[in-house]
Design a protein around this motif. Structure first.
Motif, PDB file in Angstrom:
ATOM      1  N   GLU A 100       0.944  -1.207   0.129  1.00 28.02           N
ATOM      2  CA  GLU A 100       0.104   0.138  -0.001  1.00 28.02           C
ATOM      3  C   GLU A 100       0.925   1.208  -0.137  1.00 28.02           C
ATOM      4  OE1 GLU A 100      -2.240  -3.590   2.049  1.00 28.02           O
ATOM      5  OE2 GLU A 100      -0.327  -2.594   2.197  1.00 28.02           O
ATOM      6  N   HIS A 101       1.948   1.183   0.589  1.00 27.48           N
ATOM      7  CA  HIS A 101       2.909   2.349   0.654  1.00 27.48           C
ATOM      8  C   HIS A 101       3.228   2.855  -0.721  1.00 27.48           C
ATOM      9  CE1 HIS A 101       3.083   2.281   4.984  1.00 27.48           C
ATOM     10  NE2 HIS A 101       3.140   1.002   4.979  1.00 27.48           N
ATOM     11  N   ILE A 102       3.323   2.122  -1.498  1.00 23.79           N
ATOM     12  CA  ILE A 102       3.867   2.294  -3.077  1.00 23.79           C
ATOM     13  C   ILE A 102       2.687   3.417  -3.546  1.00 23.79           C
ATOM     14  CG2 ILE A 102       4.101   1.587  -5.344  1.00 23.79           C
ATOM     15  CD1 ILE A 102       5.335  -1.116  -4.311  1.00 23.79           C
ATOM     16  N   LEU A 103       1.313   3.007  -3.369  1.00 24.99           N
ATOM     17  CA  LEU A 103       0.113   3.922  -3.760  1.00 24.99           C
ATOM     18  C   LEU A 103       0.182   4.960  -3.082  1.00 24.99           C
ATOM     19  CD1 LEU A 103      -2.713   4.302  -4.884  1.00 24.99           C
ATOM     20  CD2 LEU A 103      -3.480   3.111  -2.947  1.00 24.99           C
ATOM     21  N   TYR A 104       0.307   5.139  -1.727  1.00 28.76           N
ATOM     22  CA  TYR A 104       0.615   6.532  -1.097  1.00 28.76           C
ATOM     23  C   TYR A 104       1.794   7.210  -1.519  1.00 28.76           C
ATOM     24  CZ  TYR A 104      -1.901   3.551   2.455  1.00 28.76           C
ATOM     25  OH  TYR A 104      -2.826   2.713   3.012  1.00 28.76           O
ATOM     26  N   ASN A 105       2.966   6.959  -1.876  1.00 28.93           N
ATOM     27  CA  ASN A 105       3.826   7.718  -2.655  1.00 28.93           C
ATOM     28  C   ASN A 105       3.530   7.992  -3.732  1.00 28.93           C
ATOM     29  OD1 ASN A 105       5.525   6.937  -0.401  1.00 28.93           O
ATOM     30  ND2 ASN A 105       6.261   5.168  -1.143  1.00 28.93           N
ATOM     31  N   ALA A 106       2.680   7.171  -4.616  1.00 26.94           N
ATOM     32  CA  ALA A 106       2.319   7.805  -5.949  1.00 26.94           C
ATOM     33  C   ALA A 106       1.425   8.702  -5.699  1.00 26.94           C
ATOM     34  CB  ALA A 106       1.882   6.488  -6.656  1.00 26.94           C
ATOM     35  N   GLN A 107       0.597   8.523  -5.023  1.00 26.36           N
ATOM     36  CA  GLN A 107      -0.643   9.710  -4.674  1.00 26.36           C
ATOM     37  C   GLN A 107       0.112  11.278  -4.345  1.00 26.36           C
ATOM     38  OE1 GLN A 107      -4.094   9.937  -4.186  1.00 26.36           O
ATOM     39  NE2 GLN A 107      -3.941   7.942  -5.467  1.00 26.36           N
ATOM     40  N   TYR A 108       1.311  10.998  -4.046  1.00 27.04           N
ATOM     41  CA  TYR A 108       1.882  12.334  -3.665  1.00 27.04           C
ATOM     42  C   TYR A 108       2.660  12.770  -4.734  1.00 27.04           C
ATOM     43  CZ  TYR A 108       1.965  11.966   1.499  1.00 27.04           C
ATOM     44  OH  TYR A 108       1.423  12.108   2.641  1.00 27.04           O
ATOM     45  N   GLY A 109       2.508  11.994  -5.966  1.00 33.78           N
ATOM     46  CA  GLY A 109       3.122  12.344  -7.341  1.00 33.78           C
ATOM     47  C   GLY A 109       4.836  11.818  -7.331  1.00 33.78           C
ATOM     48  N   PHE A 110       5.283  11.180  -6.441  1.00 32.84           N
ATOM     49  CA  PHE A 110       6.759  10.936  -6.265  1.00 32.84           C
ATOM     50  C   PHE A 110       7.228   9.867  -7.388  1.00 32.84           C
ATOM     51  CE2 PHE A 110      10.498   9.375  -4.303  1.00 32.84           C
ATOM     52  CZ  PHE A 110      11.236  10.683  -4.034  1.00 32.84           C
ATOM     53  N   THR A 111       7.520  10.234  -8.585  1.00 30.16           N
ATOM     54  CA  THR A 111       7.999   9.256  -9.514  1.00 30.16           C
ATOM     55  C   THR A 111       9.554   8.722  -9.502  1.00 30.16           C
ATOM     56  OG1 THR A 111       8.655  11.052 -10.802  1.00 30.16           O
ATOM     57  CG2 THR A 111       6.521  10.487 -11.253  1.00 30.16           C
ATOM     58  N   LEU A 112      10.274   9.297  -8.458  1.00 28.90           N
ATOM     59  CA  LEU A 112      11.418   8.935  -8.094  1.00 28.90           C
ATOM     60  C   LEU A 112      11.562   7.402  -7.358  1.00 28.90           C
ATOM     61  CD1 LEU A 112      13.419  11.853  -7.115  1.00 28.90           C
ATOM     62  CD2 LEU A 112      14.035  10.519  -9.203  1.00 28.90           C
ATOM     63  N   GLN A 113      10.213   6.963  -6.887  1.00 31.12           N
ATOM     64  CA  GLN A 113      10.203   5.882  -6.041  1.00 31.12           C
ATOM     65  C   GLN A 113      10.413   4.651  -6.883  1.00 31.12           C
ATOM     66  OE1 GLN A 113       7.000   4.179  -4.273  1.00 31.12           O
ATOM     67  NE2 GLN A 113       5.267   4.936  -5.745  1.00 31.12           N
ATOM     68  N   TYR A 114      10.242   4.389  -8.090  1.00 32.84           N
ATOM     69  CA  TYR A 114      10.513   3.282  -8.783  1.00 32.84           C
ATOM     70  C   TYR A 114      11.979   2.931  -8.864  1.00 32.84           C
ATOM     71  CZ  TYR A 114       5.762   4.080 -10.620  1.00 32.84           C
ATOM     72  OH  TYR A 114       4.502   4.461 -10.994  1.00 32.84           O
ATOM     73  N   MET A 115      12.811   3.817  -9.056  1.00 38.70           N
ATOM     74  CA  MET A 115      14.206   3.340  -9.045  1.00 38.70           C
ATOM     75  C   MET A 115      14.848   2.714  -7.759  1.00 38.70           C
ATOM     76  SD  MET A 115      16.475   6.692  -9.601  1.00 38.70           S
ATOM     77  CE  MET A 115      16.647   8.019  -8.225  1.00 38.70           C
ATOM     78  N   LEU A 116      14.094   3.595  -6.592  1.00 38.87           N
ATOM     79  CA  LEU A 116      14.585   3.235  -5.491  1.00 38.87           C
ATOM     80  C   LEU A 116      14.075   1.770  -4.911  1.00 38.87           C
ATOM     81  CD1 LEU A 116      14.046   6.732  -3.840  1.00 38.87           C
ATOM     82  CD2 LEU A 116      16.029   5.352  -3.406  1.00 38.87           C
ATOM     83  N   LEU A 117      12.945   1.607  -5.357  1.00 39.57           N
ATOM     84  CA  LEU A 117      12.251   0.333  -5.162  1.00 39.57           C
ATOM     85  C   LEU A 117      13.013  -0.735  -5.802  1.00 39.57           C
ATOM     86  CD1 LEU A 117       8.525   1.337  -5.329  1.00 39.57           C
ATOM     87  CD2 LEU A 117       9.469   0.623  -3.275  1.00 39.57           C
ATOM     88  N   LEU A 118      13.458  -0.576  -7.057  1.00 37.42           N
ATOM     89  CA  LEU A 118      14.091  -1.714  -7.765  1.00 37.42           C
ATOM     90  C   LEU A 118      15.649  -1.898  -7.161  1.00 37.42           C
ATOM     91  CD1 LEU A 118      13.110  -0.810 -11.482  1.00 37.42           C
ATOM     92  CD2 LEU A 118      12.234  -2.847 -10.054  1.00 37.42           C
ATOM     93  N   ALA A 119      16.189  -0.961  -6.466  1.00 42.31           N
ATOM     94  CA  ALA A 119      17.479  -1.036  -6.318  1.00 42.31           C
ATOM     95  C   ALA A 119      17.847  -2.258  -5.520  1.00 42.31           C
ATOM     96  CB  ALA A 119      17.964   0.308  -5.751  1.00 42.31           C
ATOM     97  N   PRO A 120      17.371  -2.542  -4.463  1.00 46.10           N
ATOM     98  CA  PRO A 120      17.797  -3.687  -3.632  1.00 46.10           C
ATOM     99  C   PRO A 120      17.479  -5.085  -4.278  1.00 46.10           C
ATOM    100  CG  PRO A 120      16.010  -2.675  -2.600  1.00 46.10           C
ATOM    101  CD  PRO A 120      16.093  -1.799  -3.866  1.00 46.10           C
ATOM    102  N   LEU A 121      16.854  -5.078  -5.326  1.00 47.41           N
ATOM    103  CA  LEU A 121      16.174  -6.300  -5.733  1.00 47.41           C
ATOM    104  C   LEU A 121      17.399  -7.118  -6.378  1.00 47.41           C
ATOM    105  CD1 LEU A 121      12.631  -5.396  -7.175  1.00 47.41           C
ATOM    106  CD2 LEU A 121      13.300  -5.897  -4.567  1.00 47.41           C
ATOM    107  N   ARG A 122      17.196  -8.411  -6.404  1.00 47.14           N
ATOM    108  CA  ARG A 122      18.265  -9.207  -7.170  1.00 47.14           C
ATOM    109  C   ARG A 122      17.500 -10.162  -8.165  1.00 47.14           C
ATOM    110  NH1 ARG A 122      20.984  -5.795  -7.740  1.00 47.14           N
ATOM    111  NH2 ARG A 122      22.993  -5.495  -6.843  1.00 47.14           N
TER     112      ARG A 122
END
Length: 609
Positions: free
Chosen positions: A342-364
């Motif tokens: 749900e927090h991804i939705l909340y951040n998107a509601q703020y219009g924060f587009t930088l979150q995608y690269m941050l969310l992908l960064a720790p993934l392997r």
């Protein structure tokens, strides 16, 4: 083909005293928040590359010129009809209106009115002259609310994009820098105006300029490079099929999703440097990936491990497949609630587009599904707390403001396991100086109304969920006929409060504080907004639980809410009257609620600590 004229014009030359009409079949305004944010980030970024705070304003004339596209005009009977470019022209007009409003009460104002409106025979009209937009544009121009009920999608877009501009305009341009930026925008930013003298000629130009039949997109050029380096024919065919399937899904998810996925993925895994914000600084990995990721990858292939045929095959078959699937998951979670994300939705509601690269960064690519979800929860929760803290303290979360700090976070969390990730991000939050306690006077104003709406929605939703009710967050933030609005508990009648306020400004400051606000349906505001508190109180008891908590009956026969009160120890209380002290008490309640919702220690709980 008859005479055609092409001329580069500054924003001032293009819009000052010039009227543009739009044919009825082209009048839809279709830009979304993404395009608005990209325009603001593009312009502010280019300006800040040159800006020197220690020089006089006239030195802005020496800044390089900047080109932002073209428009095509068909000139008929002395009227300029926009054939192509009305989206950009309309958006520029909205930006100019914002700049006009930001300058109010300043002594160093730059005149932008003549680029927005003109007057003839005492009648004011907008330079982008579209009849059905007039009342909406007037409301935006005068800073007045506009009722979107039963309005066309085009008008809803128009009004909402102005709200986006208010939200995303960089804080760093709002101080002494503002007149410099406006000068630069008007005098150094250019568009090419192509003028034809018949519709046929204008549309021929339009079709020619937009004919992409033979040109390759960056992703197609990237595919060609990668496949050419796979020696095994069967593997090349397999990789091509994999690529085709993934690209189709990205394109089905929406416009620009394909290119945005590549940018977010490559930045998250490979960017090691970012351009310094100073004159003459060169673009680094982060910047090049954002503008030419296909060329960047070709140049950086060896440094990122693309050396042998097997490396190129794995890059498509494993890496691209994994990160594109995760990106699509993030896009979906940005638009609707997904359990655990749900927090991804909340951040998107703020219009924060930088979150995608941050969310992908720790993934392997070899992460198990439960590890992927855990990492996504930790990072999105971290961002939710950080963004809300900033907004609570009147700080900007615009792309240009957050880009550098988010790059550093992204680089530091790349590939981390969940435990390390949670500790790392928790430590970043612990070092933050501005939290909820650093601002006990949060208030609503023109530029934060949208974000404060979202914060109130979260507060309201939290109280109801903790009291055993289902989530209604999406209802609280949805647009349209049944939408909710920020409601002032005090009506705008300072004369009713003369026993506590000698000056109207003091009354307004208290009235706008968060403790004096609720989130209520627009229909409620329309019906009861002007009443006294005592007259409104019984009606509050019919609304959401946070509004009901003002009324004594909320504390009777309400077991779920009473259990929540007791377990949380939060300072809920009834308010028979609503004075200064009540706003202060209510503000403290909201602050304590916020500390429960946005708690940095919850990151550690994600990993069982």
């Amino acid at each position: 083909m008859r005479e055609i004229l092409g001329k580069a014009k500054t924003v001032r030359e293009l819009l000052k005293g010039v009227k543009y009409s739009i044919d009825y079949y082209q009048r839809e305004y279709k830009w979304h928040d993404k395009q608005i944010r990209e325009l603001v980030d593009d312009l502010s970024g280019k300006f800040l590359e040159e800006y020197q705070p220690d020089h006089p304003r006239y030195k802005v004339a020496d800044y390089p010129h900047y080109f932002i596209g073209s428009i095509i005009i068909s000139k008929k009977d002395g009227i300029n009809y926009v054939v192509d470019g009305q989206q950009r022209l309309t958006s520029l007009t909205l930006l100019l209106i914002l700049l006009r409003n930001l300058q109010k009460d300043r002594t160093d104002q730059v005149n932008v009115d003549e680029m927005i409106v003109s007057e003839k025979y005492g009648q004011k009209s907008f330079n982008i002259d579209v009849d059905e937009r007039a009342d909406c544009m007037e409301a935006i121009y005068e800073g007045q609310p506009f009722d979107l009920t039963d309005r066309t999608e085009s008008l809803q877009n128009l009004y909402q994009r102005y709200q986006d501009l208010e939200t995303c305009f960089p804080e760093e341009l709002c101080d002494a820098t503002l007149p410099y930026f406006i000068d630069w925008l008007l005098e150094n930013v250019h568009l090419v105006e192509i003028t034809a003298y018949s519709d046929d000629d204008a549309y021929t130009i339009f079709e020619t300029m937009n004919d992409r039949g033979l040109s390759l997109s960056p992703t197609e050029m990237l595919k060609g490079y990668l496949l050419a380096n796979i020696d095994d024919n069967s593997k090349r065919i397999s990789a091509n099929n994999r690529w085709r399937d993934r690209i189709r899904e990205l394109n089905e998810a929406g416009k620009d999703v394909e290119s945005d996925c590549f940018k977010a993925w490559m930045r998250s895994q490979y960017a090691t440097k970012i351009r310094e914000r100073k004159k003459g600084a060169k673009p680094e990995d982060f910047d090049r990936i954002g503008t030419e990721f296909h060329r960047w990858l070709r140049d950086a292939s060896e440094s990122i491990g693309l050396k042998q045929s097997a490396d190129f095959y794995r890059f498509i078959d494993r890496n691209f497949d994994f990160y594109s699937r995760q990106y699509l998951r993030l896009v979906e979670a940005s638009h609707k609630p997904i359990s655990g994300l749900e927090h991804i939705l909340y951040n998107a509601q703020y219009g924060f587009t930088l979150q995608y690269m941050l969310l992908l960064a720790p993934l392997r690519p070899d992460d198990r599904e439960e590890i992927v979800r855990k990492k996504l929860r930790i990072v999105s929760h971290f961002l939710d707390i950080l963004l809300t803290w900033r907004l609570w303290n009147f700080r900007s979360i615009a792309y240009s403001t957050m880009q550098y700090s988010m790059f550093l976070v992204m680089r530091d969390i790349r590939g981390l396991d969940p435990d390390s990730l949670a500790h790392n991000l928790n430590e970043i939050l612990r070092k933050e100086e501005e939290t909820f306690e650093s601002n006990t006077r949060l208030r609503v104003h023109q530029q934060n109304r949208y974000s404060l709406h979202r914060i109130l929605a979260r507060l309201t939703d939290y109280v109801e969920i903790q009291s055993g009710q289902p989530s209604r967050y999406m209802e609280y933030v949805s647009e349209g006929k049944g939408r909710y609005e920020v409601e002032h508990i005090w009506a705008n009648h300072p004369e009713r409060h003369m026993d506590e306020f000698n000056h109207q400004a003091d009354f307004a400051e208290y009235r706008n504080r968060i403790g004096g606000l609720l989130l209520l349906p627009k229909s409620f505001n329309d019906s009861y907004n002007d009443l006294t508190y005592e007259a409104k109180l019984p009606h509050y008891n019919t609304q959401n639980l946070l509004a009901r908590s003002l009324h004594p009956q909320c504390y009777e026969h309400n077991p779920g809410f009473l259990r929540f009160m007791e377990a949380s120890g939060l300072p809920f209380k009834e308010h028979i009257q609503f004075k200064k002290v009540d706003i202060e008490e209510r503000g403290n309640l909201y602050l304590q609620l916020a500390k429960c919702i946005w708690n940095p220690e919850d990151l550690l709980k994600e990993v069982g600590l």
